[in-house]
Scaffold this active site. Sequence first.
Site, PDB file in Angstrom:
ATOM      1  N   HIS A 170      70.020  -0.753  72.228  1.00 15.46           N
ATOM      2  CA  HIS A 170      69.614  -1.275  70.917  1.00 15.46           C
ATOM      3  C   HIS A 170      69.261  -0.141  69.966  1.00 15.46           C
ATOM      4  O   HIS A 170      69.404   1.042  70.297  1.00 15.46           O
ATOM      5  CB  HIS A 170      68.443  -2.258  71.055  1.00 15.46           C
ATOM      6  N   CYS A 202      64.815   0.203  78.079  1.00 15.37           N
ATOM      7  CA  CYS A 202      66.086   0.100  77.376  1.00 15.37           C
ATOM      8  C   CYS A 202      66.593   1.472  76.953  1.00 15.37           C
ATOM      9  O   CYS A 202      65.932   2.484  77.154  1.00 15.37           O
ATOM     10  CB  CYS A 202      65.933  -0.794  76.143  1.00 15.37           C
TER      11      CYS A 202
END
Length: 347
Positions: free
Chosen positions: A159, A167
Amino acid sequence: MGEPEFHCTERRMMWPPLKAVATGVLALALSGCVTSTLSVDGRATQPIPASLRGEMSKRSMSQSSPVLVRIFKQESELELWKRDASGKFALLKTYPICRWSGKLGPKTRSGDRQAPEGFYHVDARMLNPLSSYYLSFDLGYPNRLEAAMGYTGDALMVHGACSSSGCYAMTDDGVAEIYAVVREALKGGQGSFQVQAYPFRMTPGNMAKYRNDPNFAFWTDLKRGYDIFEVTRRQPKVSYCGGRYVFDQEFAGGQPQDPLTTCPPASSNLSPAIASRSQSDLETMETLVSSGSALSAHAYVDGGMHPSFRTILQSSGESRLAKRTSRTSVPVSRPAAALSDPHLPKE
């Protein structure tokens, strides 16, 4: 004063086709993945930048041709590959990763802050056009092998911004480019694209450096898939048995499907070029170890950051880096830990 805690994980949702996003925005605005009315600003439908389209043209790639992604933690880099006119994958662009969290090694449980390592497959339903982190796609952790081994956690993403709790944060501008390229490949007929997430580039030097790590056997399995792609420039076929990854036609009876059953007898039909590459790397690794030339391994405090972003963080501070990497100034996660990243130059 403690830093604000921003978590990168998002609620996993199956997203509709992009043309349905606008009509469904009211319902989606009730979910935790939507930040504001800006969620219909067209971010998910931006075209591939002209400069990148030009690179594709030079390399005999089309916008709709299949893609493949490779991620390297230690180097804090994401590679975007595309199939060219030869039918093989060629490197289109390498993106610096602004932030990943945890240490080298696989993710095994919720809350461990580990960014995943392994082989994943991302389809169109896993793209999130309304991400709280500008745009994102779900890696699909846990995959079949990880789920069978009891690993927990979900919604692990690639992202935007520069904040991570498991992440890979690519900055808003970086993820916008990546998202556009993978979106067009999926629209063009690729059912899913493969993501290969590694602790480091699987060179003999790195393997020698981390030979005493508890994850070494796992990394040796990942390296077999890495070698297949390095030699053939074709996507390895991934399966599982015996609690590990297996690739292509490693077994005489075909690919096993149960992640935990004992692996069948190995096939002798593996490509000589791949076998030669693996054997050569093994011999080089053993030479480095026996000669005392292998570098010492380093421990991570909490993840890493590409040197290009560390320079900004060191010289200008976390607020300036946040403004450079996020259009809504999402705070940089654990900046002190990012500055202690023991990143070494590429081999």
